[in-house]
Design a protein around this motif. Sequence first.
Motif, short mmCIF file in Angstrom:
data_model
loop_
_atom_site.label_atom_id
_atom_site.label_comp_id
_atom_site.label_asym_id
_atom_site.label_seq_id
_atom_site.Cartn_x
_atom_site.Cartn_y
_atom_site.Cartn_z
N ASP A 55 58.87 52.87 47.62
CA ASP A 55 60.19 52.32 47.93
C ASP A 55 61.25 53.41 48.12
O ASP A 55 62.36 53.14 48.56
CB ASP A 55 60.64 51.33 46.85
N LYS A 56 60.90 54.66 47.78
CA LYS A 56 61.82 55.79 47.99
C LYS A 56 61.44 56.61 49.22
O LYS A 56 62.07 57.63 49.51
CB LYS A 56 61.82 56.71 46.77
N LEU A 57 60.41 56.18 49.97
CA LEU A 57 59.86 57.01 51.04
C LEU A 57 60.88 57.29 52.14
O LEU A 57 60.98 58.42 52.63
CB LEU A 57 58.62 56.33 51.64
N MET A 58 61.66 56.28 52.52
CA MET A 58 62.63 56.50 53.59
C MET A 58 63.80 57.35 53.10
O MET A 58 64.39 58.12 53.87
CB MET A 58 63.12 55.17 54.13
N GLY A 59 64.14 57.23 51.82
CA GLY A 59 65.16 58.12 51.26
C GLY A 59 64.69 59.56 51.31
O GLY A 59 65.45 60.49 51.62
N PHE A 60 63.41 59.76 50.99
CA PHE A 60 62.81 61.08 51.08
C PHE A 60 62.83 61.57 52.53
O PHE A 60 63.15 62.73 52.80
CB PHE A 60 61.37 61.02 50.55
N GLY A 61 62.52 60.67 53.48
CA GLY A 61 62.53 61.05 54.89
C GLY A 61 63.91 61.45 55.37
O GLY A 61 64.07 62.42 56.13
N GLY A 62 64.94 60.70 54.92
CA GLY A 62 66.31 61.05 55.31
C GLY A 62 66.71 62.42 54.79
O GLY A 62 67.34 63.22 55.50
N TRP A 63 66.33 62.69 53.53
CA TRP A 63 66.62 64.01 52.96
C TRP A 63 65.88 65.11 53.73
O TRP A 63 66.45 66.15 54.06
CB TRP A 63 66.21 64.02 51.49
N LEU A 64 64.60 64.87 54.02
CA LEU A 64 63.77 65.89 54.67
C LEU A 64 64.27 66.20 56.09
O LEU A 64 64.39 67.37 56.48
CB LEU A 64 62.31 65.42 54.72
N THR A 65 64.58 65.16 56.86
CA THR A 65 65.01 65.41 58.24
C THR A 65 66.36 66.12 58.27
O THR A 65 66.63 66.92 59.18
CB THR A 65 65.10 64.10 59.03
N TYR A 66 67.21 65.87 57.27
CA TYR A 66 68.48 66.60 57.22
C TYR A 66 68.23 68.08 56.95
O TYR A 66 68.90 68.95 57.53
CB TYR A 66 69.41 66.02 56.16
N GLN A 67 67.28 68.39 56.08
CA GLN A 67 66.98 69.80 55.81
C GLN A 67 66.46 70.49 57.07
O GLN A 67 66.80 71.64 57.35
CB GLN A 67 65.94 69.94 54.68
N LEU A 68 65.64 69.77 57.84
CA LEU A 68 65.13 70.34 59.10
C LEU A 68 66.26 70.57 60.09
O LEU A 68 66.29 71.58 60.80
CB LEU A 68 64.08 69.39 59.70
N TYR A 69 67.19 69.64 60.13
CA TYR A 69 68.35 69.79 61.01
C TYR A 69 69.15 71.03 60.61
O TYR A 69 69.59 71.82 61.45
CB TYR A 69 69.22 68.53 60.92
N GLY A 70 69.35 71.22 59.29
CA GLY A 70 70.09 72.38 58.82
C GLY A 70 69.39 73.68 59.14
O GLY A 70 70.01 74.73 59.32
N LEU A 71 68.06 73.63 59.24
CA LEU A 71 67.26 74.82 59.57
C LEU A 71 67.10 74.99 61.08
O LEU A 71 66.35 75.87 61.51
CB LEU A 71 65.87 74.70 58.93
N ASP A 72 67.77 74.15 61.85
CA ASP A 72 67.59 74.15 63.30
C ASP A 72 66.12 73.92 63.65
O ASP A 72 65.57 74.50 64.58
CB ASP A 72 68.09 75.47 63.91
N TYR A 73 65.48 73.06 62.86
CA TYR A 73 64.08 72.65 63.05
C TYR A 73 63.09 73.80 62.92
O TYR A 73 62.01 73.77 63.51
CB TYR A 73 63.90 71.91 64.38
N ALA A 74 63.46 74.80 62.14
CA ALA A 74 62.51 75.86 61.82
C ALA A 74 61.63 75.40 60.65
O ALA A 74 61.85 74.34 60.06
CB ALA A 74 63.25 77.15 61.46
N PHE A 75 60.65 76.21 60.28
CA PHE A 75 59.73 75.86 59.19
C PHE A 75 60.50 75.77 57.87
O PHE A 75 61.25 76.66 57.51
CB PHE A 75 58.64 76.92 59.08
N PHE A 76 60.30 74.66 57.15
CA PHE A 76 60.99 74.43 55.88
C PHE A 76 60.06 74.88 54.76
O PHE A 76 59.11 74.20 54.39
CB PHE A 76 61.32 72.94 55.75
N GLU A 77 60.33 76.04 54.18
CA GLU A 77 59.39 76.67 53.26
C GLU A 77 59.31 76.02 51.89
O GLU A 77 58.43 76.36 51.09
CB GLU A 77 59.75 78.15 53.10
N LEU A 78 60.20 75.09 51.56
CA LEU A 78 60.18 74.45 50.25
C LEU A 78 59.24 73.24 50.20
O LEU A 78 59.03 72.67 49.14
CB LEU A 78 61.59 74.02 49.84
N ILE A 79 58.69 72.86 51.32
CA ILE A 79 57.73 71.76 51.36
C ILE A 79 56.41 72.29 51.92
O ILE A 79 56.40 73.04 52.89
CB ILE A 79 58.26 70.57 52.21
#
Length: 669
Positions: free
Chosen positions: A495-519
């Motif tokens: 039930d938290k999966l989409m919340g996780f997805g929203g958080w993850l895609t924002y981190q990718l946006y902040g990285l300009d879609y580069a590799f996110f090393e924390l995941i």
Amino acid sequence: MSETEKPAAVGKLNKREGSVTVAVHESVQSYFRTDSAEIIFLSDEISSEIDTHATELMMCVDAHQNAKAIYSLAVEEYGKVYSQPQRAAELSRLEAKTAKAEADLNEKQKDLQNKLGNFAVEGAGYDKVIELIPIATKSNQGKKRGVGSRYSYVKKEYYDNLGAGIRHKVKLKADDKASVAKSIFVRDQDQRIIRIDTKKLKEQLTSLDFTAPDTGIKFWDAEDLIKVDETLTGWADSWNKSLVMDKKEIGKCIDVEAGAQFMRFTSNVGASGEWDPANGELTFKGEANAILSLAAGTADAKIFMPDRIGWSLKFNSEKSAEPINMGMLRLYLETSLIGFAGASVQAEAQLQVTTIDGKQLLVGQSDNRLPRFSERRVSGAVFHKQMEENEEGIKASGELFGGARAELKLTGGVQWLQPTALTTRQGKTGEEADAAGEFVDFCSISESVVGMAGAGIGGTFQCDFINGKFCFKIAASLCVGAGAKGSFEASVEYDKLMGFGGWLTYQLYGLDYAFFELISERAFEAFSKNCVMLLSDMREKVILELKEVSIDLLSIKTDFTSFIKKMEDGLDSSYKRNYLASQINSDELILLNYTPESKGILLYLLTRHGVWDHLDHNNRGDGITPDIYADRKKRCLPFWRVFKHKTNGSRYLLTVLPMVVLLRMEIMH
């Protein structure tokens, strides 16, 4: 001194200091000691000193609790205004008010710590206290009544150093195993106290052995016993009732051990002035709101970390010249506070996460303070991938939890608040924008560890896919502030999966879609492929696996390859692609929580075609003029909207398009 005033005894008041007091024949003061079921008789002189000692301790705890409540209200008021941009002009005044409340809390915290002694994670943790019930008799009503008159707490060391001639103990029938049948404490097969037998209490009060020592201490007379009986049976009845709700036992037990006594003491029971505040429960406020069960000596607490407003989290990545803004983060927990460990959570300025018998639990951390409120508002938390050496967790002794007579529990979650800039970029307005302005859970915390030991060793913030769950290891310092020790382990429930997805895609946006090393790569792949299958007729199977089955990445890859082949070939392939398009159309905003890789896979599937698509009469649109692939072409439009954002369009394209090639190669293989 006349012959009639001749001392009855000379006793040492403090064995260490060797001081001496003269005890003349004076009126008495008496207490009931809850853990040993003893009546304590004192001379008037020493009873006055004990009263002063207990009052000083009580007032220190009470001042600390009040300061916590005032600070919490100030933070709450600031938070309400902070969430309303139109009231921004009020923030400076409210911040000054909060800073003042915080400074007062820090002062009261230091005063309390000076009284409690140094907290240590080995052993019991604090200097023990003795829980006493003052007994007002007919002949001696006591010099001080009112606040603190129902429960009194004195330091055990102070109590033990009271010498002969000023203290005399009379024990009710022994509470040892040999005479358990005569004990006022009724125990179950596990030796837990489940009730106080008031009938036996009354009987034993009338048959006490008042063998007077050669001292100035006097005992009760017959008239006094009426008042004594009223006092102690009132206490016993209140504790018995607190273990029953709606005429049913609620599974808690009475605890008179040292840890439970200390927990009641730090919960400000001494300032209640009542046997039974709120029907056996005592509520105390702060950023850690809690309800104490008096008889059990345990509390159920709700805690916001670092506070209910949260703070900005920034990651110093080697792949970025500037710290990456990960948005606002806060942690909320519902936990049991038990024994000295629970008391330390209330009394200490900082926290740590420790593990006892495979359960992660909170313990206080001494010699530290929370980052100043102003610091949290301005700079937030900036972290590196690896934890500092002094951030690692400290192993605690099980003795801190008083033998864990109550259930050790911990639930909660890590919450994320997306920046307003992201809400604007998503094109959300009105109610959608308001909803985006609320904290959202992206992972859940429980007392059970999720298996992150060894994964991302020493990592400050790490996400992996383990035993069918997306799991996190998050340093306590990121949730609470500098000085906090250890790490929380958390997992992403379905039930938290989409919340996780929203958080993850924002981190990718902040990285300009580069590799996110924390995941980890396997976590990223598992999430991207599961999201696609959740839009298909495999949805129920995927949900079942995420909720109940410990599935690994290999199984997800196998399911995914089978899913893709069915989407491409066979009689049902056109129907399956139409269904996929309809699912996207029913909720286009769901794509905001999908990774570019997921969108690349969906784009690939929606653009497949074959002989069955031409024979499918549902693949002609709804217009008068047939338009093959009309719905699918319409469904592809959301994927290209991102290109209107010039800053990330090219990087997005470079992420999405290779998925088409990779998918084709995977299927052919």
